[in-house]
Every structure is written in C-alpha cells, then in structure tokens.
Motif scaffolding. Structure first.
Motif, PDB file in Angstrom:
ATOM      1  N   VAL A   1      48.045  34.862  39.736  1.00  0.00           N
ATOM      2  CA  VAL A   1      46.788  35.184  40.427  1.00  0.00           C
ATOM      3  C   VAL A   1      47.064  35.602  41.864  1.00  0.00           C
ATOM      4  CG1 VAL A   1      44.543  34.299  41.172  1.00  0.00           C
ATOM      5  CG2 VAL A   1      45.524  33.558  38.976  1.00  0.00           C
TER       6      VAL A   1
ATOM      7  N   ASN B   1      44.608  41.314  33.227  1.00  0.00           N
ATOM      8  CA  ASN B   1      43.872  41.019  31.994  1.00  0.00           C
ATOM      9  C   ASN B   1      43.184  39.655  31.978  1.00  0.00           C
ATOM     10  OD1 ASN B   1      45.958  39.205  31.734  1.00  0.00           O
ATOM     11  ND2 ASN B   1      46.966  40.251  30.018  1.00  0.00           N
TER      12      ASN B   1
ATOM     13  N   VAL C   1      39.643  33.238  35.439  1.00  0.00           N
ATOM     14  CA  VAL C   1      39.999  32.598  36.721  1.00  0.00           C
ATOM     15  C   VAL C   1      38.751  32.443  37.587  1.00  0.00           C
ATOM     16  CG1 VAL C   1      41.346  32.829  38.833  1.00  0.00           C
ATOM     17  CG2 VAL C   1      42.332  33.550  36.653  1.00  0.00           C
ATOM     18  N   SER C   2      38.606  31.269  38.178  1.00  0.00           N
ATOM     19  CA  SER C   2      37.517  31.013  39.133  1.00  0.00           C
ATOM     20  C   SER C   2      38.098  30.407  40.409  1.00  0.00           C
ATOM     21  CB  SER C   2      36.469  30.069  38.532  1.00  0.00           C
ATOM     22  OG  SER C   2      37.039  28.805  38.250  1.00  0.00           O
TER      23      SER C   2
ATOM     24  N   ARG D   1      43.507  45.319  37.976  1.00  0.00           N
ATOM     25  CA  ARG D   1      43.254  43.941  38.369  1.00  0.00           C
ATOM     26  C   ARG D   1      43.856  42.930  37.401  1.00  0.00           C
ATOM     27  NH1 ARG D   1      37.494  42.378  39.434  1.00  0.00           N
ATOM     28  NH2 ARG D   1      38.564  40.772  40.645  1.00  0.00           N
TER      29      ARG D   1
ATOM     30  N   THR E   1      41.029  38.272  34.768  1.00  0.00           N
ATOM     31  CA  THR E   1      40.089  38.001  35.860  1.00  0.00           C
ATOM     32  C   THR E   1      38.907  37.143  35.394  1.00  0.00           C
ATOM     33  OG1 THR E   1      38.995  40.131  35.420  1.00  0.00           O
ATOM     34  CG2 THR E   1      40.687  40.079  37.156  1.00  0.00           C
ATOM     35  N   LYS E   2      38.532  37.267  34.125  1.00  0.00           N
ATOM     36  CA  LYS E   2      37.413  36.473  33.605  1.00  0.00           C
ATOM     37  C   LYS E   2      37.827  35.033  33.315  1.00  0.00           C
ATOM     38  CE  LYS E   2      34.939  40.390  31.581  1.00  0.00           C
ATOM     39  NZ  LYS E   2      34.352  40.967  30.332  1.00  0.00           N
TER      40      LYS E   2
ATOM     41  N   GLU F   1      38.900  36.942  48.068  1.00  0.00           N
ATOM     42  CA  GLU F   1      38.546  37.746  46.895  1.00  0.00           C
ATOM     43  C   GLU F   1      39.651  37.645  45.847  1.00  0.00           C
ATOM     44  OE1 GLU F   1      37.669  42.440  45.655  1.00  0.00           O
ATOM     45  OE2 GLU F   1      38.321  41.903  47.676  1.00  0.00           O
ATOM     46  N   LEU F   2      39.246  37.520  44.597  1.00  0.00           N
ATOM     47  CA  LEU F   2      40.202  37.534  43.500  1.00  0.00           C
ATOM     48  C   LEU F   2      40.643  38.985  43.280  1.00  0.00           C
ATOM     49  CD1 LEU F   2      41.672  36.133  41.151  1.00  0.00           C
ATOM     50  CD2 LEU F   2      39.607  36.485  39.766  1.00  0.00           C
TER      51      LEU F   2
ATOM     52  N   LYS G   1      43.785  40.091  41.768  1.00  0.00           N
ATOM     53  CA  LYS G   1      44.447  40.302  40.474  1.00  0.00           C
ATOM     54  C   LYS G   1      44.584  38.982  39.732  1.00  0.00           C
ATOM     55  CE  LYS G   1      47.348  44.262  41.872  1.00  0.00           C
ATOM     56  NZ  LYS G   1      48.754  44.766  41.916  1.00  0.00           N
ATOM     57  N   ALA G   2      44.544  39.058  38.413  1.00  0.00           N
ATOM     58  CA  ALA G   2      44.789  37.873  37.588  1.00  0.00           C
ATOM     59  C   ALA G   2      45.411  38.351  36.275  1.00  0.00           C
ATOM     60  CB  ALA G   2      43.508  37.088  37.340  1.00  0.00           C
ATOM     61  N   GLN G   3      46.598  37.857  35.992  1.00  0.00           N
ATOM     62  CA  GLN G   3      47.317  38.300  34.790  1.00  0.00           C
ATOM     63  C   GLN G   3      47.725  37.096  33.941  1.00  0.00           C
ATOM     64  OE1 GLN G   3      47.675  41.314  33.793  1.00  0.00           O
ATOM     65  NE2 GLN G   3      49.271  41.222  32.204  1.00  0.00           N
TER      66      GLN G   3
END
Length: 216
Positions: A164, A127, A132-133, A125, A129-130, A209-210, A212-214
């Motif tokens: 994202v 590094n 990003v909202s 997913r 994800t925390k 749904e989130l 992936k977030a890099q």
C-alpha cells in the motif's frame, strides 16, 4: 549731549545688535539639535522682544534612507533563529516518527521493503484499493506524530500479501511525502493492520490519500 541721551542710544544699539544675533543663534541651535526647533528666538517685534517663532526643518544630510546596519543585523539574526526553529521542529518530528515506527512491529521494515518492490511493478492504482481502508490516529496517542492505521482485508480464498502506498499532500494538492506499508501472508477472510507514519511535523495540516494498493 546729556548722559540720559547717551544711555538711551546705547540701549537702543544693544537691542538692535541682539535682534540681529537672534537668527544666527537660532540657526546654529537648529543645526546642532537636528530637530524641528520652535524657538523663543523671535524677530524682536512686540513688547519685551517676544515675537512669533519660526520653525526650522531638521537636518537630513546624514539620513541615507537605508536601514541602519544594526537593525539589518538584528533582522537577519531573527530570520536565522526562525529557520533554525523550523528545522529543529522537522527533525524532532522525524525522530519521533522513527521511534514510533520501531515500537510498532519487528517485521515492519521487511514488509515495507517487499511492498516497495511490488508497487514498482504496478500500473495505475493497483488491484486492491477496495480492500484497503485508512483511519487517522489521534496525535495524543502517537506522541504528536501524524499516523494512519491502514487496514488490509483479504477477500480471497487463499493467503495473500498487500502493498500500500499513501501520499501526503499540502493545501495546494502537492505531494510532499509518500509512505509505503505492507502485510504478508494474510489468511483468507482476515485483516492486517499497519501504521502509515509521516515524518513531517503535525503542522501545517496534510491530507492523506490512498495512492496505490496491490494484492499479490
């Protein structure tokens, strides 16, 4: 033989002939009308020749049991109209989404292209994800376009860029659309906001749904 006897015999013969003709006439009438005939044609019994009527079943030799061709054509026409209407709704939603995207930011497409390249390298997913909202945007504010405001926060001590991926799923959990957004050179402690815009019609409801977030 007296004249009165002859007249009486003739009348009796006429009534007998008429009673024999009634079933034939009734049968012909039922065949011509094709409906359940409750006729006044009796069996000649009773006073004045009025008797119990006999219903005749409708003729069914011309009924094939299939829908008439006219009805089939009408049904196919309505099906085509419904399909065209759904297609037009989807096309309209996509066009509105494109217009909304174009009005958001001039560098949106460039950032998205770079984000897609970065996400292609990500396993899992990502590094960030925390960091990003996502917040849903009312349809009234987007001209009936489904959109999410994606907020990316740089919690590091140096500039960072973000990629994202947002997945939209139907009621069965199947992903029907994927949207990628990105932000470049976000300063330490700062936030960047981008819109994840769906090209699908607002109905039926989709769940975002989130995926992936890099941060890179």
């Amino acid at each position: 033989m007296s004249e009165s006897n002859v007249t009486g015999q003739d009348a009796a013969s006429s009534r007998t002939a008429l009673s024999r003709l009634r079933p034939v006439v009734c049968g012909v009438g039922a065949a011509l009308t094709g409906v359940l005939a409750v006729a006044s044609c009796g069996n000649g019994s009773g006073n004045g020749g009025a008797g119990t009527s006999t219903p005749t079943a409708p003729a069914t030799s011309n009924f094939s049991g299939t829908v008439p061709s006219g009805m089939s054509s009408w049904a196919e026409s309505k099906k085509a109209e419904a399909s065209a209407s759904a297609s037009a709704a989807a096309s309209s939603a996509s066009a509105r989404a494109s217009e909304f995207e174009a009005s958001v930011s001039a560098d949106t497409e460039r950032a998205r292209a770079e984000a897609q390249k970065q996400l292609a390298k990500v396993k899992g997913r990502g590094n960030a994800t925390k960091d990003v909202s996502m917040t849903g945007v009312p349809l009234s504010q987007t001209h009936n376009v489904r959109a999410l405001l994606v907020t990316m926060t740089n919690r590091t001590d140096k500039p960072a860029s973000f990629a994202v991926q947002v997945d939209f799923s139907d009621s069965h959990g199947k992903v029907v659309e994927t949207v990628v957004v990105g932000a470049q050179n976000v300063e330490p402690g700062q936030k960047a906001e981008r819109y994840a815009i769906s090209h699908k019609p607002p109905e039926p409801h989709l769940t975002a749904e989130l995926a992936k977030a890099q941060r890179y």
